[in-house]
Scaffold this motif. Structure first.
Motif, PDB file in Angstrom:
ATOM      1  N   ASP A   5     -11.552   2.366  12.103  1.00  0.00           N
ATOM      2  CA  ASP A   5     -12.608   1.863  12.295  1.00  0.00           C
ATOM      3  C   ASP A   5     -13.212   1.161  10.979  1.00  0.00           C
ATOM      4  O   ASP A   5     -14.156   0.568  11.137  1.00  0.00           O
ATOM      5  CB  ASP A   5     -13.682   3.128  12.224  1.00  0.00           C
ATOM      6  N   SER A   6     -12.429   1.146   9.927  1.00  0.00           N
ATOM      7  CA  SER A   6     -12.792   0.463   8.708  1.00  0.00           C
ATOM      8  C   SER A   6     -12.744  -0.837   8.904  1.00  0.00           C
ATOM      9  O   SER A   6     -11.946  -1.376   9.801  1.00  0.00           O
ATOM     10  CB  SER A   6     -11.915   0.870   7.665  1.00  0.00           C
ATOM     11  N   THR A   7     -13.527  -1.842   8.189  1.00  0.00           N
ATOM     12  CA  THR A   7     -13.263  -3.005   8.476  1.00  0.00           C
ATOM     13  C   THR A   7     -12.042  -3.618   7.874  1.00  0.00           C
ATOM     14  O   THR A   7     -11.421  -2.927   7.024  1.00  0.00           O
ATOM     15  CB  THR A   7     -14.558  -3.586   7.452  1.00  0.00           C
ATOM     16  N   VAL A   8     -11.846  -4.894   8.275  1.00  0.00           N
ATOM     17  CA  VAL A   8     -10.358  -5.465   7.675  1.00  0.00           C
ATOM     18  C   VAL A   8     -10.414  -5.776   6.169  1.00  0.00           C
ATOM     19  O   VAL A   8      -9.384  -5.263   5.648  1.00  0.00           O
ATOM     20  CB  VAL A   8     -10.301  -7.095   8.410  1.00  0.00           C
ATOM     21  N   GLY A   9     -11.464  -6.126   5.690  1.00  0.00           N
ATOM     22  CA  GLY A   9     -11.376  -6.258   4.285  1.00  0.00           C
ATOM     23  C   GLY A   9     -11.373  -4.950   3.684  1.00  0.00           C
ATOM     24  O   GLY A   9     -10.547  -5.047   2.483  1.00  0.00           O
ATOM     25  N   ALA A  10     -11.990  -3.881   3.971  1.00  0.00           N
ATOM     26  CA  ALA A  10     -11.541  -2.612   3.352  1.00  0.00           C
ATOM     27  C   ALA A  10     -10.419  -2.156   3.369  1.00  0.00           C
ATOM     28  O   ALA A  10      -9.700  -1.583   2.586  1.00  0.00           O
ATOM     29  CB  ALA A  10     -12.819  -1.583   4.031  1.00  0.00           C
ATOM     30  N   GLN A  11      -9.828  -2.331   4.642  1.00  0.00           N
ATOM     31  CA  GLN A  11      -8.221  -2.092   4.696  1.00  0.00           C
ATOM     32  C   GLN A  11      -7.343  -2.914   3.937  1.00  0.00           C
ATOM     33  O   GLN A  11      -6.572  -2.097   3.045  1.00  0.00           O
ATOM     34  CB  GLN A  11      -7.602  -2.414   6.193  1.00  0.00           C
ATOM     35  N   LEU A  12      -7.611  -3.822   3.575  1.00  0.00           N
ATOM     36  CA  LEU A  12      -6.648  -4.837   2.755  1.00  0.00           C
ATOM     37  C   LEU A  12      -7.025  -4.585   1.222  1.00  0.00           C
ATOM     38  O   LEU A  12      -6.013  -4.823   0.324  1.00  0.00           O
ATOM     39  CB  LEU A  12      -7.091  -6.316   3.088  1.00  0.00           C
ATOM     40  N   ALA A  13      -8.145  -4.001   0.974  1.00  0.00           N
ATOM     41  CA  ALA A  13      -8.477  -3.586  -0.228  1.00  0.00           C
ATOM     42  C   ALA A  13      -7.951  -2.235  -0.972  1.00  0.00           C
ATOM     43  O   ALA A  13      -7.873  -1.925  -1.949  1.00  0.00           O
ATOM     44  CB  ALA A  13      -9.768  -3.820  -0.772  1.00  0.00           C
ATOM     45  N   SER A  14      -7.645  -1.510   0.083  1.00  0.00           N
ATOM     46  CA  SER A  14      -7.352   0.012  -0.089  1.00  0.00           C
ATOM     47  C   SER A  14      -6.007   0.104  -0.625  1.00  0.00           C
ATOM     48  O   SER A  14      -4.873  -0.246  -0.528  1.00  0.00           O
ATOM     49  CB  SER A  14      -7.218   0.577   1.214  1.00  0.00           C
ATOM     50  N   ALA A  15      -6.309   0.629  -1.868  1.00  0.00           N
ATOM     51  CA  ALA A  15      -4.924   0.667  -2.778  1.00  0.00           C
ATOM     52  C   ALA A  15      -4.228   2.295  -2.522  1.00  0.00           C
ATOM     53  O   ALA A  15      -3.167   2.501  -3.027  1.00  0.00           O
ATOM     54  CB  ALA A  15      -5.487   0.780  -4.369  1.00  0.00           C
ATOM     55  N   GLY A  16      -4.820   2.943  -1.453  1.00  0.00           N
ATOM     56  CA  GLY A  16      -4.247   4.049  -1.377  1.00  0.00           C
ATOM     57  C   GLY A  16      -3.635   4.318   0.011  1.00  0.00           C
ATOM     58  O   GLY A  16      -3.177   5.338   0.241  1.00  0.00           O
ATOM     59  N   SER A  17      -3.399   3.055   0.472  1.00  0.00           N
ATOM     60  CA  SER A  17      -2.833   3.380   1.746  1.00  0.00           C
ATOM     61  C   SER A  17      -1.359   3.537   1.761  1.00  0.00           C
ATOM     62  O   SER A  17      -0.702   2.888   0.986  1.00  0.00           O
ATOM     63  CB  SER A  17      -3.090   1.878   2.621  1.00  0.00           C
ATOM     64  N   LEU A  18      -0.910   4.371   2.750  1.00  0.00           N
ATOM     65  CA  LEU A  18       0.563   5.019   2.505  1.00  0.00           C
ATOM     66  C   LEU A  18       1.400   4.373   3.476  1.00  0.00           C
ATOM     67  O   LEU A  18       1.055   4.419   4.936  1.00  0.00           O
ATOM     68  CB  LEU A  18       0.461   6.529   2.540  1.00  0.00           C
ATOM     69  N   PHE A  19       2.667   4.211   3.282  1.00  0.00           N
ATOM     70  CA  PHE A  19       3.815   3.908   4.117  1.00  0.00           C
ATOM     71  C   PHE A  19       4.375   5.012   4.630  1.00  0.00           C
ATOM     72  O   PHE A  19       5.391   5.542   4.142  1.00  0.00           O
ATOM     73  CB  PHE A  19       4.793   2.872   3.467  1.00  0.00           C
ATOM     74  N   ASP A  20       3.768   5.739   5.449  1.00  0.00           N
ATOM     75  CA  ASP A  20       4.101   7.198   6.073  1.00  0.00           C
ATOM     76  C   ASP A  20       5.043   7.231   6.938  1.00  0.00           C
ATOM     77  O   ASP A  20       5.499   5.825   7.550  1.00  0.00           O
ATOM     78  CB  ASP A  20       2.842   7.909   6.301  1.00  0.00           C
ATOM     79  N   PRO A  21       5.693   8.183   7.579  1.00  0.00           N
ATOM     80  CA  PRO A  21       6.705   8.136   8.564  1.00  0.00           C
ATOM     81  C   PRO A  21       6.172   7.705   9.940  1.00  0.00           C
ATOM     82  O   PRO A  21       6.874   6.956  10.694  1.00  0.00           O
ATOM     83  CB  PRO A  21       6.827   9.863   8.783  1.00  0.00           C
ATOM     84  N   LEU A  22       4.656   7.662  10.296  1.00  0.00           N
ATOM     85  CA  LEU A  22       4.403   7.136  11.426  1.00  0.00           C
ATOM     86  C   LEU A  22       4.340   5.381  11.161  1.00  0.00           C
ATOM     87  O   LEU A  22       4.869   4.769  12.245  1.00  0.00           O
ATOM     88  CB  LEU A  22       2.696   7.374  11.405  1.00  0.00           C
ATOM     89  N   VAL A  23       4.231   4.927   9.958  1.00  0.00           N
ATOM     90  CA  VAL A  23       4.368   3.345   9.828  1.00  0.00           C
ATOM     91  C   VAL A  23       5.722   3.044  10.043  1.00  0.00           C
ATOM     92  O   VAL A  23       6.145   2.174  10.514  1.00  0.00           O
ATOM     93  CB  VAL A  23       3.850   3.006   8.516  1.00  0.00           C
ATOM     94  N   ASP A  24       6.473   4.063   9.216  1.00  0.00           N
ATOM     95  CA  ASP A  24       8.088   3.710   9.210  1.00  0.00           C
ATOM     96  C   ASP A  24       8.665   3.662  10.993  1.00  0.00           C
ATOM     97  O   ASP A  24       9.468   2.669  11.011  1.00  0.00           O
ATOM     98  CB  ASP A  24       8.880   5.022   8.535  1.00  0.00           C
ATOM     99  N   ALA A  25       8.299   4.613  11.730  1.00  0.00           N
ATOM    100  CA  ALA A  25       8.487   4.481  13.034  1.00  0.00           C
ATOM    101  C   ALA A  25       8.232   3.192  13.921  1.00  0.00           C
ATOM    102  O   ALA A  25       8.711   2.686  14.722  1.00  0.00           O
ATOM    103  CB  ALA A  25       8.098   5.933  13.909  1.00  0.00           C
TER     104      ALA A  25
END
Length: 391
Positions: free
Chosen positions: A38-58
């Motif tokens: 739901d967050s905006t594109v800008g907020a996503q790209l600025a997020s420093a806490g976004s994690l490359f988790d197992p869901l992203v890995d898959a």
């Protein structure tokens, strides 16, 4: 698999965090491979806490498998490039050929496929809007009574969208490439082949048992250069013994030679020393019906001859969309001659006799590629003259 990458390149993988990971997650979400956020594109790209988790890995591994990449879950330059290209669909933007700044994307590949299906010749379906694609689009426009500027704008797209496939009876590119091989003739004199010894310079490739991949493939490449030259083939090496270059530079060099074939020589490596065997790779994404027919044939012939003559394990031929295979205008194959990290493969690779056998296997595969079916010989039995003058 030892993928050649530029020095100091970026890579993102399981456990990493930061804005770049947020961008990766966003791109995967656009492709429907991750839940929408739901967050905006800008907020996503600025997020420093976004994690490359197992869901992203898959999701990354699935994306890589679908795109003909190595499914290792690592977002390096190749995977990142494909993530950017996958967002474009035909009609999303105006397409044209711009020298020095080529448009690249899935929309270009879709255009190339449509032109090919209608009997035009845009070249390889590689998603790169080069001069050949522009020329094919201009021919289509002339046939349709449109202004032939080689640009896919709204008017041309409207006409293109109304038309259906006109070539029937098989894949158009297969028929065209088969005809080109037959017309080129079975004789090797006059053929041009680019030999690419992998890695080199500051990049040694795989290191094992006190030897480097770059040094071994350089020796095999120079032996192959001499063997093919004796058969009347004009050869070019993409590097010398001291200097390397990335895959983009090597593809550009190969394209400048107007060669018939390109062969990139590599060795494999793995943390498990039991991994062994030879494999070959050609340009293709067969899940989407795109592949180099000549490259596939050549890869299969190389694989079979190498296994039959050198006794290495058979890891078969595979389609990949790696930069070197994709960016060359001629059919290109990457040949992994064995695992330097495997004791038995390493012993073979360090043997002068095995290197000579590998060179002969490659030379025979080149000849077999151009022989008509009625003149071809079974795998492992064809012998070439020592010198063209003795044939």
């Amino acid at each position: 698999m030892t993928q050649q990458q530029p020095a100091h390149t970026f890579q993102w993988r399981l456990g990493d965090t930061g804005p770049a990971v947020a961008e990766i997650r966003f791109k995967l979400g656009l492709l429907g491979l991750l839940p929408a956020v739901d967050s905006t594109v800008g907020a996503q790209l600025a997020s420093a806490g976004s994690l490359f988790d197992p869901l992203v890995d898959a999701a990354v591994r699935y994306f890589q498998q679908q795109r003909g990449l190595t499914a290792d879950g690592i977002v390096g330059p190749e995977t990142y490039r494909h993530l950017n290209e996958a967002r474009w669909q035909l009609g999303d933007r105006v397409l044209s050929h711009v020298v020095g700044n080529l448009q690249v994307g899935d929309d270009v590949a879709q255009l190339q496929q449509r032109l090919l299906d209608m009997g035009f010749t845009p070249g390889q379906v590689d998603g790169i809007f080069g001069p050949t694609t522009a020329q094919a689009l201009s021919e289509f426009q002339r046939n349709m009574g449109l202004f032939a500027d080689g640009t896919l704008g709204p008017a041309t797209f409207t006409v293109l969208a109304r038309l259906a496939r006109t070539v029937v009876g098989g894949a158009p590119h297969v028929m065209r490439e088969t005809e080109m091989l037959l017309r080129s003739g079975a004789s090797l004199p006059g053929k041009v082949i680019v030999i690419d010894p992998g890695h080199g310079g500051e990049d040694p490739g795989v290191l094992a048992h006190g030897h480097s991949e770059a040094a071994i493939v350089w020796d095999i490449a120079t032996r192959l250069e001499g063997r093919l030259t004796a058969l009347g083939v004009r050869t070019y090496l993409t590097r010398n013994a001291e200097h390397g270059g990335d895959e983009v530079q090597r593809a550009q060099f190969a394209n400048a030679t107007d060669a018939n074939l390109m062969l990139s020589l590599h060795l494999d490596g793995h943390h498990n020393p039991q991994a062994s065997g030879a494999s070959s790779y050609y340009y293709g994404d067969e899940s989407r019906g795109r592949w180099s027919h000549t490259g596939k044939q050549f890869a299969g012939l190389l694989q079979r001859e190498l296994v039959a003559r050198c006794g290495v394990g058979d890891n078969r031929s595979h389609a990949r969309t790696w930069t070197l295979l994709r960016s060359t205008r001629m059919a290109a194959v990457r040949l992994e001659l064995g695992y330097l990290t495997n004791p038995e493969d390493a012993m073979r690779l360090l043997s002068p006799q095995m290197r000579a056998q590998a060179v002969e296997a490659i030379a025979v595969a080149v000849q077999r590629l151009y022989l008509p079916p009625e003149e071809d010989a079974p795998t492992g039995v064809l012998h070439l003259p020592a010198d063209i003058r003795s044939s």
